[in-house]
Design a protein around this motif. Structure first.
Motif, short mmCIF file in Angstrom:
data_model
loop_
_atom_site.label_atom_id
_atom_site.label_comp_id
_atom_site.label_asym_id
_atom_site.label_seq_id
_atom_site.Cartn_x
_atom_site.Cartn_y
_atom_site.Cartn_z
N TYR A 295 21.21 20.66 8.57
CA TYR A 295 19.66 20.59 8.34
C TYR A 295 19.41 19.59 7.01
CZ TYR A 295 17.60 23.39 12.20
OH TYR A 295 17.30 23.62 13.41
N GLU B 208 14.36 17.62 13.31
CA GLU B 208 13.03 18.53 13.72
C GLU B 208 13.43 19.81 13.55
OE1 GLU B 208 10.94 19.34 17.95
OE2 GLU B 208 12.10 17.57 17.94
N LEU B 209 12.43 20.38 12.83
CA LEU B 209 12.55 21.77 12.54
C LEU B 209 12.08 22.70 13.85
CD1 LEU B 209 10.68 22.00 9.17
CD2 LEU B 209 13.02 21.67 9.38
N LEU C 11 4.53 22.95 9.72
CA LEU C 11 5.79 22.52 9.44
C LEU C 11 6.05 21.11 9.67
CD1 LEU C 11 8.19 25.55 10.63
CD2 LEU C 11 7.61 24.77 8.48
N ASN C 12 5.40 20.79 10.90
CA ASN C 12 5.44 19.43 11.02
C ASN C 12 4.69 18.22 10.71
OD1 ASN C 12 8.25 19.37 12.75
ND2 ASN C 12 7.01 20.96 13.76
N HIS D 267 3.00 18.26 4.52
CA HIS D 267 3.84 19.48 4.26
C HIS D 267 5.31 19.27 4.56
CE1 HIS D 267 -0.26 21.34 6.00
NE2 HIS D 267 -0.28 21.05 4.67
N ARG D 268 5.52 18.64 5.31
CA ARG D 268 7.17 18.31 5.83
C ARG D 268 7.82 17.58 4.74
NH1 ARG D 268 10.90 18.24 9.95
NH2 ARG D 268 13.11 17.90 8.64
N SER E 122 15.11 14.30 6.66
CA SER E 122 13.76 14.11 7.35
C SER E 122 13.88 13.76 8.90
CB SER E 122 13.28 12.89 6.52
OG SER E 122 14.20 11.53 6.57
N LEU F 126 8.61 20.10 2.04
CA LEU F 126 9.71 20.96 2.37
C LEU F 126 11.06 20.27 2.23
CD1 LEU F 126 8.42 22.80 5.53
CD2 LEU F 126 9.21 23.91 3.55
N ASN F 127 11.04 19.06 2.53
CA ASN F 127 12.12 18.12 2.45
C ASN F 127 12.63 18.15 0.71
OD1 ASN F 127 12.12 17.76 5.13
ND2 ASN F 127 11.28 15.69 4.95
N ARG G 70 3.13 15.57 8.34
CA ARG G 70 3.67 14.64 7.42
C ARG G 70 3.62 15.24 5.82
NH1 ARG G 70 2.60 8.31 7.88
NH2 ARG G 70 3.57 9.09 10.13
#
Length: 386
Positions: A322, A116-117, A96-97, A101-102, A113, A105-106, A99
């Protein structure tokens, strides 16, 4: 509230041109997009209009014509995602965190951005033996602990402490993986999915409560309890047992305070060094009051040490804070009252916040770790009573 109510009335009654309800009107959607679904209007509005429920119905009707957006599907089915993330942790936390992959998702979900998930933890239901799944003798009165999606899969330590705390008061605790309360599904307008999920959850909770002659159903997360006590009464298509569960449901600390004189035992508590400052969850404040938490804190630590903060919404409001388009507004809402109150804390003070979104917002906005009331109460138990 008045503006959103008028916009909904005009759209639903067909006053935008052709006389037919406008279930996908762009400007109406825009007015609803900035609704926090905090339910404050249900008690603060002179007409007690629950815009959050109207918003959910309007979104559900609009989906019938355009399909359910992927963001609503993802945010609405947070329990399923949390279950998967918990089963795959710690790999899921890294994924999830990371870079790359995030970034995906974003873009896919429109996430900010800066956010924090939430991290996944070991499932509460895998902790049962460690937590003391059944506490005390088999003839002790039973309390059913509903494993909500945040306590079960993100912060299982809250559930573990809830079992320990209830055990200190002489209860046998049944930790139940009953399913979803429907809160996220309702808030995102996925009402058909919510109805099906709630029906299954209510049946499971009812079955376990009857099997163990439970004296109550307790919940750690206020937003989940608000669904059980509010929407489970009003959502169409639900079985009668859903309403019965709502009547028997409490926050953990509320159950302990309101039944103070009838507990099998009453442990003693250590006293925190400073003050206990309580920020109530929006749904909690709107539906049954922050005193549902403050009362137990006062019993444990003394009324003089407990102060209920005069704060509004934290600004996170579930999934509201979010998204990239609402992140700035979310943080400005936090600055209205909550963030300044937290910055004014003195050495030794403890910030208590029952809502997981509230704790997340305070951590990111001010850098202070809020504590769930159950965790504070369990931590301050005297050894002789624990």
């Amino acid at each position: 509230t008045r503006g959103r109510g008028n916009a909904l009335r005009l759209a639903i009654t067909g006053q935008f041109g052709d006389g037919e309800p406008a279930w996908n009107d762009g400007e109406t959607m825009e007015t609803l997009d900035l609704c926090l679904s905090c339910k404050g209007c249900k008690t603060e509005c002179p007409s007690n209009v629950d815009i959050a429920q109207y918003k959910a119905e309007y979104l559900a009707q609009s989906y019938r014509g355009r399909g359910v957006p992927i963001r609503a599907r993802v945010f609405g089915h947070v329990r399923a995602l949390n279950r998967i993330g918990s089963a795959l942790m710690p790999v899921s936390n890294w994924v999830l965190n990371a870079r790359a992959h995030r970034f995906v998702l974003n873009r896919l979900l429109g996430l900010a951005s800066e956010r924090e998930l939430p991290r996944f933890g070991k499932s509460l239901f895998r902790h049962r033996g460690e937590a003391g799944h059944r506490v005390n003798a088999t003839d002790a009165p039973c309390v059913v602990l509903f494993g909500d999606c945040f306590t079960a899969y993100n912060e299982p330590e809250i559930g573990i402490d809830a079992v320990r705390l209830l055990g200190a008061f002489g209860y046998r605790v049944e930790v139940v993986d009953a399913g979803c309360c429907g809160r996220a599904l309702i808030s995102t307008g996925c009402l058909d999915d919510a109805t099906r999920a709630i029906g299954r959850t209510a049946a499971r909770l009812t079955s376990v409560a009857r099997e163990h002659s439970a004296v109550g159903v307790v919940v750690c997360e206020p937003s989940c309890l608000s669904a059980i006590k509010d929407e489970w009464r009003t959502l169409r298509g639900l079985p009668d047992e859903a309403r019965a569960v709502g009547a028997a449901a409490w926050l953990v600390e509320q159950f302990l305070a309101d039944n103070w004189d009838s507990h099998p035992t009453r442990p003693e508590f250590e006293t925190p060094v400073g003050r206990v400052l309580l920020h109530g969850h929006c749904h909690q404040k709107a539906l049954w009051g922050a005193d549902s938490t403050a009362k137990m804190l006062a019993r444990a630590f003394g009324a003089g040490r407990v102060r209920v903060l005069d704060t509004g919404c934290c600004g996170m409001a579930g999934s509201f804070g979010y998204t990239a388009d609402r992140y700035g507004l979310s943080m400005r809402i936090g600055e209205l009252s909550l963030f300044p109150a937290v910055r004014a804390m003195e050495t030794g003070d403890v910030l208590v916040a029952p809502g997981t979104s509230c704790r997340h917002q305070v951590r990111e906005g001010v850098g202070v770790e809020g504590e769930h009331p159950v965790r504070l109460l369990a931590r301050m138990l005297r050894v002789s009573g624990g």
